[in-house]
Motif scaffolding. Structure first.
Motif, PDB file in Angstrom:
ATOM      1  N   LYS A 275      -5.538 -17.809   7.537  1.00 31.01           N
ATOM      2  CA  LYS A 275      -5.037 -19.295   7.287  1.00 31.01           C
ATOM      3  C   LYS A 275      -4.611 -19.705   6.236  1.00 31.01           C
ATOM      4  N   TYR A 276      -3.871 -21.238   6.547  1.00 30.99           N
ATOM      5  CA  TYR A 276      -3.188 -21.434   4.892  1.00 30.99           C
ATOM      6  C   TYR A 276      -3.569 -23.060   5.270  1.00 30.99           C
ATOM      7  N   LYS A 277      -3.354 -23.994   4.063  1.00 26.16           N
ATOM      8  CA  LYS A 277      -3.632 -25.237   3.995  1.00 26.16           C
ATOM      9  C   LYS A 277      -2.843 -25.901   2.699  1.00 26.16           C
TER      10      LYS A 277
ATOM     11  N   PHE B  17      -6.697 -34.155   0.789  1.00 26.36           N
ATOM     12  CA  PHE B  17      -6.043 -34.241   2.274  1.00 26.36           C
ATOM     13  C   PHE B  17      -5.519 -33.058   2.373  1.00 26.36           C
ATOM     14  N   GLY B  18      -5.691 -32.552   3.959  1.00 30.28           N
ATOM     15  CA  GLY B  18      -5.065 -31.258   4.136  1.00 30.28           C
ATOM     16  C   GLY B  18      -5.939 -30.332   5.246  1.00 30.28           C
ATOM     17  N   LYS B  19      -5.277 -29.695   6.076  1.00 27.04           N
ATOM     18  CA  LYS B  19      -6.041 -28.975   7.190  1.00 27.04           C
ATOM     19  C   LYS B  19      -5.485 -27.598   7.220  1.00 27.04           C
ATOM     20  N   TRP B  20      -6.588 -26.940   7.586  1.00 22.57           N
ATOM     21  CA  TRP B  20      -6.402 -25.493   7.588  1.00 22.57           C
ATOM     22  C   TRP B  20      -5.600 -25.174   9.025  1.00 22.57           C
ATOM     23  N   LYS B  21      -4.568 -24.369   8.833  1.00 20.92           N
ATOM     24  CA  LYS B  21      -3.668 -23.980  10.054  1.00 20.92           C
ATOM     25  C   LYS B  21      -3.432 -22.599  10.044  1.00 20.92           C
ATOM     26  N   LYS B  22      -3.392 -22.103  11.329  1.00 21.75           N
ATOM     27  CA  LYS B  22      -3.089 -20.357  11.603  1.00 21.75           C
ATOM     28  C   LYS B  22      -2.018 -19.801  10.691  1.00 21.75           C
ATOM     29  N   LEU B  23      -2.197 -18.828   9.845  1.00 20.76           N
ATOM     30  CA  LEU B  23      -0.977 -18.460   9.099  1.00 20.76           C
ATOM     31  C   LEU B  23      -0.251 -17.386  10.005  1.00 20.76           C
ATOM     32  N   PRO B  24       0.929 -17.906   9.942  1.00 16.70           N
ATOM     33  CA  PRO B  24       2.106 -17.164  10.732  1.00 16.70           C
ATOM     34  C   PRO B  24       2.222 -15.644  10.223  1.00 16.70           C
ATOM     35  N   GLU B  25       2.996 -15.091  10.960  1.00 11.55           N
ATOM     36  CA  GLU B  25       3.232 -13.563  10.573  1.00 11.55           C
ATOM     37  C   GLU B  25       4.525 -13.691   9.578  1.00 11.55           C
ATOM     38  N   ILE B  26       4.064 -13.856   8.485  1.00 14.03           N
ATOM     39  CA  ILE B  26       5.364 -14.010   7.174  1.00 14.03           C
ATOM     40  C   ILE B  26       6.013 -12.888   7.154  1.00 14.03           C
TER      41      ILE B  26
ATOM     42  N   TRP C 282       8.932 -17.408   4.624  1.00  9.97           N
ATOM     43  CA  TRP C 282       9.800 -17.322   6.087  1.00  9.97           C
ATOM     44  C   TRP C 282       9.226 -16.646   6.997  1.00  9.97           C
ATOM     45  N   TYR C 283       9.119 -17.333   8.248  1.00 11.81           N
ATOM     46  CA  TYR C 283       8.450 -16.563   9.325  1.00 11.81           C
ATOM     47  C   TYR C 283       9.267 -17.049  10.629  1.00 11.81           C
ATOM     48  N   SER C 284       8.928 -16.073  11.984  1.00  6.56           N
ATOM     49  CA  SER C 284       9.863 -16.334  13.103  1.00  6.56           C
ATOM     50  C   SER C 284      11.269 -16.626  12.957  1.00  6.56           C
ATOM     51  N   THR C 285      11.898 -15.681  11.928  1.00  3.58           N
ATOM     52  CA  THR C 285      13.179 -15.525  11.992  1.00  3.58           C
ATOM     53  C   THR C 285      14.100 -16.487  10.955  1.00  3.58           C
TER      54      THR C 285
ATOM     55  N   GLY D 162       6.600 -16.407  -6.465  1.00  3.04           N
ATOM     56  CA  GLY D 162       7.075 -15.739  -5.427  1.00  3.04           C
ATOM     57  C   GLY D 162       6.699 -14.088  -5.512  1.00  3.04           C
ATOM     58  N   LYS D 163       6.924 -13.491  -6.482  1.00  2.00           N
ATOM     59  CA  LYS D 163       6.744 -11.936  -6.537  1.00  2.00           C
ATOM     60  C   LYS D 163       5.097 -11.674  -6.600  1.00  2.00           C
ATOM     61  N   ASN D 164       4.280 -12.827  -6.906  1.00  3.66           N
ATOM     62  CA  ASN D 164       2.729 -12.287  -6.802  1.00  3.66           C
ATOM     63  C   ASN D 164       2.522 -12.592  -5.316  1.00  3.66           C
ATOM     64  N   VAL D 165       3.167 -13.866  -4.453  1.00  2.00           N
ATOM     65  CA  VAL D 165       2.696 -14.054  -3.388  1.00  2.00           C
ATOM     66  C   VAL D 165       3.094 -12.866  -2.506  1.00  2.00           C
ATOM     67  N   ALA D 166       4.328 -12.431  -2.791  1.00  2.00           N
ATOM     68  CA  ALA D 166       4.908 -11.118  -1.820  1.00  2.00           C
ATOM     69  C   ALA D 166       4.132  -9.673  -2.164  1.00  2.00           C
ATOM     70  N   LYS D 167       3.450  -9.703  -3.216  1.00  2.00           N
ATOM     71  CA  LYS D 167       2.546  -8.580  -3.707  1.00  2.00           C
ATOM     72  C   LYS D 167       1.423  -8.647  -2.962  1.00  2.00           C
ATOM     73  N   ALA D 168       0.855  -9.945  -2.742  1.00  2.00           N
ATOM     74  CA  ALA D 168      -0.487 -10.159  -2.292  1.00  2.00           C
ATOM     75  C   ALA D 168      -0.467 -10.221  -0.514  1.00  2.00           C
ATOM     76  N   LEU D 169       0.625 -10.745   0.058  1.00  2.00           N
ATOM     77  CA  LEU D 169       0.929 -10.269   1.052  1.00  2.00           C
ATOM     78  C   LEU D 169       1.517  -9.103   2.041  1.00  2.00           C
ATOM     79  N   ASN D 170       2.030  -8.248   0.961  1.00  6.28           N
ATOM     80  CA  ASN D 170       2.672  -7.172   1.215  1.00  6.28           C
ATOM     81  C   ASN D 170       3.881  -7.316   1.976  1.00  6.28           C
ATOM     82  N   ILE D 171       4.761  -8.213   1.571  1.00  8.69           N
ATOM     83  CA  ILE D 171       5.958  -8.493   2.145  1.00  8.69           C
ATOM     84  C   ILE D 171       7.259  -8.544   1.051  1.00  8.69           C
ATOM     85  N   ASP D 172       8.216  -8.400   1.565  1.00  3.53           N
ATOM     86  CA  ASP D 172       9.402  -8.354   0.765  1.00  3.53           C
ATOM     87  C   ASP D 172       9.802  -9.894   0.174  1.00  3.53           C
ATOM     88  N   LEU D 173      10.544  -9.720  -1.076  1.00  8.45           N
ATOM     89  CA  LEU D 173      10.939 -10.836  -1.699  1.00  8.45           C
ATOM     90  C   LEU D 173      12.454 -11.067  -1.901  1.00  8.45           C
TER      91      LEU D 173
END
Length: 176
Positions: A82-84, A94-103, A125-128, A147-158
């Motif tokens: 999830k993300y908020k 103020f904020g609401k938790w949402k389902k994290l899409p496949e990043i 980026w998600y869903s193309t 951006g680099k730290n988030v990519a590392k944490a999520l195991n995705i490309d930068l």
């Protein structure tokens, strides 16, 4: 492996911005206080105009007060996927938790603003072709590092898109 949560925060506002916001909020509260103290139900033109002018002034001051006091945070709960996006004004959040899409990937790019200045943004980026902004700054290094730290944490490309028409995929070293 236990995943860590990610918190991206704009941090605290500078003191001068908080002082301006406090002045605006004080004016708003004072105007509303006197509006309700002097309130009288009437259809007389002068009474209605006075009330409308007070409300107009409050509506005019509120956006500038918020602009000088709101802080944006992006929170990721990786265990629950999830993300908020959270907006904070002092202790009020103020904020609401949402389902994290496949990043799919993180991009860092340079964007020209309407006033001619530039800002660097980090987007997920998600869903193309869908994305959401997680951070922006006038400085490239903090945005790129985030951006680099988030990519590392999520195991995705930068994707480094800071130079127009010269996009580069950055290899991220994943820790085991």
């Amino acid at each position: 492996m236990v995943k860590k949560n990610i918190i991206i925060s704009e941090g605290n506002r500078p003191l001068w911005q908080l002082v301006i916001a406090a002045i605006h909020y004080t004016a708003i509260i004072t105007l509303l206080f006197f509006y309700f103290i002097d309130f009288e139900f009437s259809f007389e033109t002068e009474v209605l105009k006075k009330g409308i002018r007070t409300i107009e002034l409050v509506v005019f001051l509120l956006p500038s007060a918020l602009a000088f006091s709101v802080v944006k945070d992006v929170l990721f709960d990786l265990n629950n996927k999830k993300y908020k996006i959270q907006y904070c004004v002092g202790p009020i959040k103020f904020g609401k938790w949402k389902k994290l899409p496949e990043i799919e990937y993180v991009s860092v790019f340079k964007q020209r603003l309407a006033n001619g200045n530039f800002v660097f943004e980090a987007n997920l980026w998600y869903s193309t072709n869908k994305h959401f902004n997680i951070f922006e700054s006038e400085l490239k290094n903090p945005v790129f590092l985030l951006g680099k730290n988030v990519a590392k944490a999520l195991n995705i490309d930068l994707l480094d898109a800071t130079v127009p028409n010269d996009y580069k995929w950055i290899e991220i070293e994943i820790e085991n």
